[in-house]
Motif scaffolding. Structure first.
Motif, short mmCIF file in Angstrom:
data_model
loop_
_atom_site.label_atom_id
_atom_site.label_comp_id
_atom_site.label_asym_id
_atom_site.label_seq_id
_atom_site.Cartn_x
_atom_site.Cartn_y
_atom_site.Cartn_z
N GLN A 1 0.83 -1.20 0.00
CA GLN A 1 0.00 0.00 0.00
C GLN A 1 0.86 1.26 0.00
OE1 GLN A 1 -2.58 -0.51 3.41
NE2 GLN A 1 -3.40 -2.43 2.59
N ALA A 2 1.96 1.24 0.76
CA ALA A 2 2.87 2.38 0.79
C ALA A 2 3.48 2.63 -0.59
CB ALA A 2 3.96 2.16 1.82
N LEU A 3 3.90 1.57 -1.27
CA LEU A 3 4.44 1.71 -2.62
C LEU A 3 3.39 2.26 -3.57
CD1 LEU A 3 6.47 -1.60 -2.71
CD2 LEU A 3 7.43 0.63 -3.23
N ASP A 4 2.16 1.81 -3.43
CA ASP A 4 1.08 2.34 -4.28
C ASP A 4 0.86 3.83 -3.99
OD1 ASP A 4 0.67 -0.14 -5.43
OD2 ASP A 4 -1.01 -0.67 -4.12
N GLU A 5 0.93 4.22 -2.73
CA GLU A 5 0.74 5.63 -2.38
C GLU A 5 1.87 6.49 -2.94
OE1 GLU A 5 0.46 5.66 1.85
OE2 GLU A 5 -1.56 4.83 1.89
N ILE A 6 3.10 5.99 -2.85
CA ILE A 6 4.24 6.73 -3.41
C ILE A 6 4.06 6.89 -4.92
CG2 ILE A 6 6.71 6.59 -3.91
CD1 ILE A 6 7.02 5.23 -1.14
N ALA A 7 3.64 5.83 -5.59
CA ALA A 7 3.45 5.89 -7.03
C ALA A 7 2.34 6.88 -7.39
CB ALA A 7 3.09 4.50 -7.57
N ARG A 8 1.21 6.82 -6.69
CA ARG A 8 0.12 7.75 -6.98
C ARG A 8 0.53 9.19 -6.74
NH1 ARG A 8 -1.61 10.90 -3.30
NH2 ARG A 8 -1.70 9.18 -1.84
N PHE A 9 1.20 9.45 -5.61
CA PHE A 9 1.68 10.80 -5.29
C PHE A 9 2.60 11.31 -6.40
CE2 PHE A 9 5.00 13.51 -3.52
CZ PHE A 9 4.28 14.44 -2.79
N SER A 10 3.47 10.47 -6.89
CA SER A 10 4.48 10.89 -7.86
C SER A 10 3.86 11.10 -9.24
CB SER A 10 5.60 9.85 -7.92
OG SER A 10 6.13 9.62 -6.62
N PHE A 11 3.04 10.17 -9.70
CA PHE A 11 2.43 10.33 -11.02
C PHE A 11 1.54 11.57 -11.08
CE2 PHE A 11 3.36 5.74 -11.82
CZ PHE A 11 4.01 5.92 -13.04
N ASP A 12 0.97 11.97 -9.94
CA ASP A 12 0.15 13.18 -9.90
C ASP A 12 0.99 14.45 -10.06
OD1 ASP A 12 -2.16 11.76 -9.60
OD2 ASP A 12 -2.39 12.14 -7.45
#
Length: 373
Positions: free
Chosen positions: A360-371
């Motif tokens: 979940q943390a990796l998914d959050e980092i990815a979402r934050f960054s792609f945004d």
């Protein structure tokens, strides 16, 4: 990852990560296995015997802690690895020939990016943790490949661990790697205009200081960097970093003994690494060695800050988030609360990537960054 000592002086010590253990005898076979991801004693010959033993046992005990976790480390099938690229001429693994393992980097690419070509894949640059003395880039390979599987190219940097060099030297190594990347990223199927930086524990500190150096000529000079690499970062993800690194004397002198600064962190690092690790930093101390000082004096890119309720560096992450909030900066904070019968501890997405919480943390980092790219 933080280095685990056999000291238990207060609740902030690394004994919060692992119970105090009697000093073990070093098993040569285990030490050889650990050499895949860390130095144990190959760089300690020049030290007095007692200092060498301190470094040796810090590293060995931490490696023992990581041993059971290493059984779960694996690369996703969707990621390609390009390993042991020298970013300085002496980079290499042949110590007898004068090569320096600390001057190597790896690049992990989503296989789709390699197959399709083009230059659209955003890039994360990762600086591993380890109390500034433990670990090489291989320590973070599991985290890096799983981040790459989410659509990023990930560049994993080595730097010389203490006692091979001090904090200024480590930041200089990072700058050398960034200059190499500025010259060579165009050779890979990545978007060199969508750069992010990440780091955990000591690597989180190095990542934050690197952002300071890249965004302030005054900060760069304070750390002995005449000219920063010039790379422009779109953001960063800091995992359980240590940010209270100012000396208590300098913090008192300049009135920086605020609630966000914890002098025990600097004392812990000096006990483990020696006061000489912070040599030559008078111009940076305390302004650029506290979270509040960096935030108040430098405009940082968007930051994703991760910690947990049983991370012994949680307060440092909260201090950074508080300073960013007061400034009105763009950031997100992930501070996962553990249940009564649960534990996550320090840098859990790095050491235990297979956990649901880590995914979940990796998914959050990815979402934050792609945004933000």
């Amino acid at each position: 990852m933080a280095v685990i000592t056999n000291q238990s002086s207060d609740e902030e010590s690394n004994a919060a990560v692992l119970p105090d253990l009697a000093e073990p005898q070093i098993d040569p076979q285990l030490a050889e296995r650990f050499s895949y991801w860390t130095e144990i004693d190959g760089d300690l010959d020049a030290l007095p015997a007692d200092r060498a033993q301190t470094f040796r046992m810090n590293r060995y005990q931490t490696a023992l802690f990581d041993l059971s976790r290493s059984e779960y480390w694996h690369d996703p099938d969707t990621v390609d690895a390009i390993c042991d690229i020298a970013y300085l001429p002496d980079g290499g693994t042949d110590q007898a020939a004068g090569q320096c393992r600390g001057h190597l980097l790896d690049i992990y690419l989503p296989h789709e990016a390699a197959v399709r070509g083009g230059h659209t894949t955003p890039v994360y640059i990762d600086i591993h943790g380890g109390g500034f003395t433990y670990g090489y880039k291989e320590l973070n390979r599991n985290f890096n490949t799983h981040l790459a599987s989410r659509g990023f190219a990930v560049v994993s940097l080595n730097y010389r661990p203490a006692p091979q060099t001090d904090l200024k030297g480590q930041l200089a190594d990072v700058q050398a790697a960034l200059r190499w990347l500025r010259a060579h990223l165009g050779e890979y199927p990545v978007n060199a205009d969508a750069l992010f930086i990440t780091g955990d524990s000591a690597g989180g500190a190095l990542a934050l200081l690197t952002l300071a150096i890249e965004n302030s000529t005054d900060a760069a000079r304070a750390f002995g960097i005449e000219q920063a690499s010039g790379l422009r970062f779109a953001g960063g993800a800091l995992v359980c970093g240590v940010y209270s690194m100012a000396s208590e004397a300098a913090a008192k002198r300049d009135g920086k003994l605020g609630i966000g600064y914890d002098p025990s962190k600097r004392a812990m690092l000096e006990h483990m690494l020696g006061a000489e690790f912070f040599a030559g930093l008078d111009a940076a101390d305390p302004m650029y060695l506290t979270a509040e000082g960096i935030v108040n004096n430098i405009n940082l890119p968007p930051l994703f800050i991760l910690t947990s309720s049983d991370d012994f560096l949680e307060a440092d992450a909260l201090a950074l988030a508080t300073a960013l909030s007061r400034k009105g900066a763009d950031f997100e904070l992930s501070d996962r609360k553990t249940g009564r019968h649960e534990t996550l501890g320090h840098v859990y997405p790095i050491g235990m990537t297979w956990l649901d919480e880590s995914q979940q943390a990796l998914d959050e980092i990815a979402r934050f960054s792609f945004d933000r790219c």
